[in-house]
Scaffold this active site. Sequence first.
Site, mmCIF file in Angstrom:
data_model
loop_
_atom_site.group_PDB
_atom_site.id
_atom_site.type_symbol
_atom_site.label_atom_id
_atom_site.label_comp_id
_atom_site.label_asym_id
_atom_site.label_seq_id
_atom_site.Cartn_x
_atom_site.Cartn_y
_atom_site.Cartn_z
ATOM 1 N N TRP A 183 3.863 -3.887 0.972
ATOM 2 C CA TRP A 183 3.043 -4.872 1.691
ATOM 3 C C TRP A 183 2.364 -5.753 0.652
ATOM 4 O O TRP A 183 1.805 -5.252 -0.320
ATOM 5 C CB TRP A 183 1.970 -4.209 2.564
ATOM 6 C CG TRP A 183 1.030 -5.251 3.101
ATOM 7 C CD1 TRP A 183 1.291 -6.160 4.072
ATOM 8 C CD2 TRP A 183 -0.304 -5.538 2.620
ATOM 9 N NE1 TRP A 183 0.201 -7.003 4.242
ATOM 10 C CE2 TRP A 183 -0.785 -6.636 3.367
ATOM 11 C CE3 TRP A 183 -1.125 -4.975 1.645
ATOM 12 C CZ2 TRP A 183 -2.056 -7.182 3.166
ATOM 13 C CZ3 TRP A 183 -2.395 -5.515 1.437
ATOM 14 C CH2 TRP A 183 -2.842 -6.610 2.199
ATOM 15 N N GLU A 224 6.419 -4.475 5.206
ATOM 16 C CA GLU A 224 5.369 -4.588 6.233
ATOM 17 C C GLU A 224 4.844 -6.013 6.380
ATOM 18 O O GLU A 224 4.394 -6.625 5.421
ATOM 19 C CB GLU A 224 4.211 -3.648 5.840
ATOM 20 C CG GLU A 224 3.043 -3.683 6.811
ATOM 21 C CD GLU A 224 1.926 -2.717 6.405
ATOM 22 O OE1 GLU A 224 1.945 -2.208 5.267
ATOM 23 O OE2 GLU A 224 1.024 -2.495 7.238
ATOM 24 N N LYS A 226 2.341 -9.023 8.422
ATOM 25 C CA LYS A 226 0.963 -9.135 8.894
ATOM 26 C C LYS A 226 0.731 -10.533 9.441
ATOM 27 O O LYS A 226 1.359 -11.491 8.980
ATOM 28 C CB LYS A 226 0.013 -8.858 7.725
ATOM 29 C CG LYS A 226 -1.427 -8.645 8.136
ATOM 30 C CD LYS A 226 -2.247 -8.104 6.983
ATOM 31 C CE LYS A 226 -3.679 -7.896 7.436
ATOM 32 N NZ LYS A 226 -4.506 -7.307 6.392
ATOM 33 N N ASP A 257 2.726 -2.159 11.731
ATOM 34 C CA ASP A 257 1.325 -1.750 11.673
ATOM 35 C C ASP A 257 0.665 -2.233 12.966
ATOM 36 O O ASP A 257 0.700 -3.429 13.282
ATOM 37 C CB ASP A 257 0.653 -2.370 10.439
ATOM 38 C CG ASP A 257 -0.776 -1.909 10.248
ATOM 39 O OD1 ASP A 257 -1.557 -1.952 11.229
ATOM 40 O OD2 ASP A 257 -1.139 -1.514 9.123
ATOM 41 N N HIS A 260 -1.453 -5.481 13.008
ATOM 42 C CA HIS A 260 -0.984 -6.676 12.311
ATOM 43 C C HIS A 260 -0.415 -7.783 13.178
ATOM 44 O O HIS A 260 0.379 -8.591 12.725
ATOM 45 C CB HIS A 260 0.054 -6.283 11.262
ATOM 46 C CG HIS A 260 -0.578 -5.665 10.051
ATOM 47 N ND1 HIS A 260 0.077 -5.486 8.872
ATOM 48 C CD2 HIS A 260 -1.828 -5.199 9.848
ATOM 49 C CE1 HIS A 260 -0.724 -4.920 7.993
ATOM 50 N NE2 HIS A 260 -1.886 -4.732 8.563
ATOM 51 N N HIS A 284 2.625 2.219 11.003
ATOM 52 C CA HIS A 284 1.274 2.352 10.469
ATOM 53 C C HIS A 284 0.341 2.443 11.669
ATOM 54 O O HIS A 284 0.086 1.447 12.343
ATOM 55 C CB HIS A 284 0.905 1.156 9.586
ATOM 56 C CG HIS A 284 1.237 1.378 8.145
ATOM 57 N ND1 HIS A 284 0.845 0.536 7.144
ATOM 58 C CD2 HIS A 284 1.909 2.391 7.537
ATOM 59 C CE1 HIS A 284 1.278 1.008 5.978
ATOM 60 N NE2 HIS A 284 1.928 2.121 6.195
ATOM 61 N N ASP A 292 -10.640 -7.161 12.343
ATOM 62 C CA ASP A 292 -10.217 -6.032 11.519
ATOM 63 C C ASP A 292 -8.971 -5.373 12.088
ATOM 64 O O ASP A 292 -8.836 -5.216 13.298
ATOM 65 C CB ASP A 292 -11.338 -4.997 11.428
ATOM 66 C CG ASP A 292 -10.926 -3.833 10.553
ATOM 67 O OD1 ASP A 292 -10.379 -4.086 9.463
ATOM 68 O OD2 ASP A 292 -11.110 -2.678 10.957
ATOM 69 N N ASP A 294 -7.985 -2.361 10.836
ATOM 70 C CA ASP A 294 -7.975 -1.029 10.234
ATOM 71 C C ASP A 294 -9.084 -0.090 10.704
ATOM 72 O O ASP A 294 -9.658 0.640 9.901
ATOM 73 C CB ASP A 294 -8.055 -1.172 8.705
ATOM 74 C CG ASP A 294 -6.893 -1.973 8.158
ATOM 75 O OD1 ASP A 294 -5.759 -1.500 8.286
ATOM 76 O OD2 ASP A 294 -7.124 -3.076 7.635
ATOM 77 N N ASP A 324 -2.984 4.330 8.881
ATOM 78 C CA ASP A 324 -3.457 3.285 7.977
ATOM 79 C C ASP A 324 -4.734 2.654 8.510
ATOM 80 O O ASP A 324 -4.691 1.775 9.357
ATOM 81 C CB ASP A 324 -2.377 2.212 7.779
ATOM 82 C CG ASP A 324 -2.805 1.167 6.754
ATOM 83 O OD1 ASP A 324 -3.722 1.459 5.961
ATOM 84 O OD2 ASP A 324 -2.251 0.060 6.762
#
Length: 417
Positions: A183, A224, A226, A257, A260, A284, A292, A294, A324
């Site tokens: 990533w 990965e 995003k 993810d 993302h 992920h 955010d 995460d 993640d």
Amino acid sequence: MNNIEKEYLQVKEEYAKLGVDTDKALERLSKIKISLHCWQTDDVIGFLSGNSLSGGIQTTGNYPGKARNVKEVREDLEEALSLLPGNYKINLHAIYADTDEKIDLDQIEPRHFASWVDWAKKNHVGLDFNPTCFSHPKAVSGFTLSSNDDEIRNFWIEHCKRARKIGEYFGKELGEPCVTNIWVPDGYKDIPYDRLAPRVRLKESLDEILKEKIDPKYNIDAVESKVFGIGVEAYTTGSNEFYVGYATKNNIALTLDAGHYHPTEYISDKISSVSLYVPHILLHVSRPVRWDSDHVVLFDDELNEIARSLIRNNIIEKTSVGLDYFDASINRINAYVVGVRSTLKAFLRALLEPTEELKRIENDGNYTDRMFITERLKTMNFGKVFDYYCYKNGVPVGMDALEEIHRYEKDVLSKRR
Ligand code: RNT
Ligand code: ZN
């Protein structure tokens, strides 16, 4: 027979009425190996690149007890593992090298991770890996593998090439493939004039990195995408389309993810589509909240949908599951325990469905029964099945886990000043 066993037997009977075998579901659950991201222990700082996080990702909060060295990272991971049922992998980033040598990221070698292999063997876990293309002086321009500066771009190419060799080393040593995930944070804060050039460079960099063939028995390459990062709001080189195309064309793993994508887009609906075209998926597991991507994973609707897409069509067979997220505002062991337990519960709940029966009903056009049974499933007591699973695996059930989290905080984490 204790209460946990008694309650389990009751629930087992209830599920049997729906044609679901709870023992079989638990057997299948035990085969799903979640990869614990080591970076929740120390807020993604590591030991090679300095003391601050960059690359459009951020941790907020300063809850006491973050790990300060490799010994503490391992201590915390062992504590988390002791509270979790089943088998696991640990996901490392290059910045978690264990070495006294003064090396830069373009110099990492398997030997800098040898003690991780010893530790993994001792703790019966597999290892996954990531090159760390952020938090580094050579990433301050906002570009790494898609940089227009050859010196910078070559530095990151070399780093990623070495990361794959470390993945291969992990795979050989531990007897199960390491997933090495690339990533990069590359992108522009504001509207670019040329959207193509950085993508051409990223493609060329990846081609160069992946030129050496490595047996997927040892190392699985993943990429990965995003949608945006903090400070990278207008344009991300490695977008979804970029990597879906790249992974498909080059027959490598695609990382999805959960944090993302655009807020109204869900990976649960992407899994079935991409599974048709890529050999492997790396998940992920994360949770987006506003800007955010995460937050700690909770047992929410989307997590349940993700688990269903993987289980109902057995896509789990070609999927690696890694967590993640990074939350520095709460007890970090708790972040692991809640994230993993939530993920396991979602998988368990999906495994506790009469899958074949529901597919048949749907194919028959019997939407009445489909609606009734899927609604009935929602209030079945899968929590008791999960408690039993913890109990059988010798890890604390329910609130007992929180008690241990408190004890560890008092005896260990609070002493780190
Ligand atoms: C960042 C990506 C990436 C990182 C880790 C630390 O947005 O999700 O996977 O979180 O590599
Ligand atoms: Zn991720």
